[in-house]
Design a protein around this motif. Structure first.
Motif, PDB file in Angstrom:
ATOM      1  N   LEU A  41      -2.673 -32.734   9.239  1.00  0.00           N
ATOM      2  CA  LEU A  41      -1.838 -32.825   8.039  1.00  0.00           C
ATOM      3  C   LEU A  41      -1.599 -31.436   7.453  1.00  0.00           C
ATOM      4  N   LEU A  42      -2.603 -30.590   7.468  1.00  0.00           N
ATOM      5  CA  LEU A  42      -2.456 -29.222   6.983  1.00  0.00           C
ATOM      6  C   LEU A  42      -1.446 -28.450   7.833  1.00  0.00           C
ATOM      7  N   LEU A  43      -1.517 -28.604   9.158  1.00  0.00           N
ATOM      8  CA  LEU A  43      -0.552 -27.941  10.041  1.00  0.00           C
ATOM      9  C   LEU A  43       0.859 -28.466   9.780  1.00  0.00           C
ATOM     10  N   SER A  44       0.995 -29.773   9.620  1.00  0.00           N
ATOM     11  CA  SER A  44       2.301 -30.365   9.344  1.00  0.00           C
ATOM     12  C   SER A  44       2.866 -29.860   8.024  1.00  0.00           C
ATOM     13  N   THR A  45       2.008 -29.744   7.013  1.00  0.00           N
ATOM     14  CA  THR A  45       2.441 -29.214   5.713  1.00  0.00           C
ATOM     15  C   THR A  45       2.875 -27.758   5.840  1.00  0.00           C
ATOM     16  N   ALA A  46       2.132 -26.985   6.627  1.00  0.00           N
ATOM     17  CA  ALA A  46       2.504 -25.582   6.847  1.00  0.00           C
ATOM     18  C   ALA A  46       3.856 -25.485   7.546  1.00  0.00           C
ATOM     19  N   ILE A  47       4.096 -26.356   8.518  1.00  0.00           N
ATOM     20  CA  ILE A  47       5.380 -26.353   9.233  1.00  0.00           C
ATOM     21  C   ILE A  47       6.516 -26.654   8.269  1.00  0.00           C
ATOM     22  N   GLU A  48       6.352 -27.682   7.437  1.00  0.00           N
ATOM     23  CA  GLU A  48       7.406 -28.051   6.484  1.00  0.00           C
ATOM     24  C   GLU A  48       7.643 -26.926   5.473  1.00  0.00           C
ATOM     25  N   THR A  49       6.574 -26.260   5.053  1.00  0.00           N
ATOM     26  CA  THR A  49       6.701 -25.145   4.110  1.00  0.00           C
ATOM     27  C   THR A  49       7.470 -23.989   4.737  1.00  0.00           C
ATOM     28  N   ILE A  50       7.147 -23.668   5.981  1.00  0.00           N
ATOM     29  CA  ILE A  50       7.847 -22.596   6.689  1.00  0.00           C
ATOM     30  C   ILE A  50       9.319 -22.956   6.856  1.00  0.00           C
ATOM     31  N   GLN A  51       9.601 -24.207   7.199  1.00  0.00           N
ATOM     32  CA  GLN A  51      10.991 -24.640   7.337  1.00  0.00           C
ATOM     33  C   GLN A  51      11.740 -24.481   6.012  1.00  0.00           C
ATOM     34  N   PHE A  52      11.084 -24.799   4.914  1.00  0.00           N
ATOM     35  CA  PHE A  52      11.715 -24.667   3.600  1.00  0.00           C
ATOM     36  C   PHE A  52      12.006 -23.203   3.281  1.00  0.00           C
ATOM     37  N   VAL A  53      11.035 -22.350   3.505  1.00  0.00           N
ATOM     38  CA  VAL A  53      11.188 -20.922   3.192  1.00  0.00           C
ATOM     39  C   VAL A  53      12.252 -20.280   4.083  1.00  0.00           C
ATOM     40  N   MET A  54      12.279 -20.637   5.354  1.00  0.00           N
ATOM     41  CA  MET A  54      13.242 -20.048   6.283  1.00  0.00           C
ATOM     42  C   MET A  54      14.671 -20.474   5.977  1.00  0.00           C
ATOM     43  N   ALA A  55      14.853 -21.698   5.492  1.00  0.00           N
ATOM     44  CA  ALA A  55      16.198 -22.234   5.211  1.00  0.00           C
ATOM     45  C   ALA A  55      17.144 -21.933   6.370  1.00  0.00           C
ATOM     46  N   ALA A  56      16.728 -22.378   7.565  1.00  0.00           N
ATOM     47  CA  ALA A  56      17.479 -22.032   8.770  1.00  0.00           C
ATOM     48  C   ALA A  56      17.896 -23.271   9.548  1.00  0.00           C
ATOM     49  N   GLY A  57      18.354 -24.285   8.831  1.00  0.00           N
ATOM     50  CA  GLY A  57      18.876 -25.465   9.491  1.00  0.00           C
ATOM     51  C   GLY A  57      17.887 -26.585   9.703  1.00  0.00           C
ATOM     52  N   ARG A  58      16.663 -26.418   9.277  1.00  0.00           N
ATOM     53  CA  ARG A  58      15.650 -27.469   9.404  1.00  0.00           C
ATOM     54  C   ARG A  58      15.558 -28.224   8.080  1.00  0.00           C
ATOM     55  N   THR A  59      15.290 -29.520   8.161  1.00  0.00           N
ATOM     56  CA  THR A  59      15.139 -30.287   6.926  1.00  0.00           C
ATOM     57  C   THR A  59      13.667 -30.494   6.621  1.00  0.00           C
TER      58      THR A  59
END
Length: 194
Positions: free
Chosen positions: A138-156
């Motif tokens: 769950l921590l890894l999944s949260t980190a992935i979602e956070t990185i996707q948010f910060v990158m704002a590069a086409g990932r939801t």
């Protein structure tokens, strides 16, 4: 990762489940057989290498940008199952059956991605509590979602990703723990202990 979604159907899901069961049983047998001897270090190194490789694969599949950095939105989908249960899609248009089907396939892929991760985490330290393995996933999944948010590069960024990754982690722990238990019970030494 979306290309993988195109191949998710009942047959590929059944093959995936069979592969997870077979690999978990093999890993449990391998671990049980080498328990308490020098071969155990080789088993541990092999599991750690597979864990590292799978983690890199998960990160590559989930973090690689699909458009230039900073050009996407910073939307977060907080409602679980939003795409499945809402009668309309974006802009008020009704969702087509194919769109719902793709959402289901995506969530199956999200769960499936974390099954081997949790299973390998369990085999890397069989004494580790199951809750801790799930929490790490769950921590890894949260980190992935956070990185996707910060990158704002086409990932939801979607709470469903967290939920289904966690479901996959629970299934992976169950497969590993079940295999370790079964191999322990079925081995000659396990029969004598019972």
């Amino acid at each position: 990762m979306w290309q993988v979604v195109l191949y998710i159907n009942p047959a590929t899901v059944a093959l995936f489940v069979a592969a997870v069961v077979a690999l978990s049983a093999t890993a449990a047998w391998w671990h049980h057989r080498s328990d308490g001897c020098a071969a155990n270090r080789r088993v541990d190194r092999g599991v750690q290498a597979m864990l590292a490789a799978w983690t890199v694969l998960v990160l590559a599949a989930t973090i690689m940008p699909t458009q230039p950095l900073g050009t996407g939105g910073h939307d977060i989908f907080w409602t679980p199952g939003e795409g499945l249960w809402t009668p309309t899609g974006e802009g008020g248009a009704a969702l087509f059956a194919e769109e719902r089907d793709m959402i289901v396939r995506l969530q199956i892929a999200n769960a499936a991605m974390f099954v081997p991760l949790a299973s390998l985490l369990t085999f890397s330290a069989p004494g580790r509590p199951a809750g801790r393995v799930v929490a790490l996933c769950l921590l890894l999944s949260t980190a992935i979602e956070t990185i996707q948010f910060v990158m704002a590069a086409g990932r939801t960024v979607d709470v469903d990703d967290l939920l289904f990754n966690t479901v996959g982690a629970v299934l992976g722990v169950a497969a590993a723990r079940g295999s370790l238990y079964a191999v322990g019970r079925l081995s000659p030494s396990g029969v004598r202990r019972a």
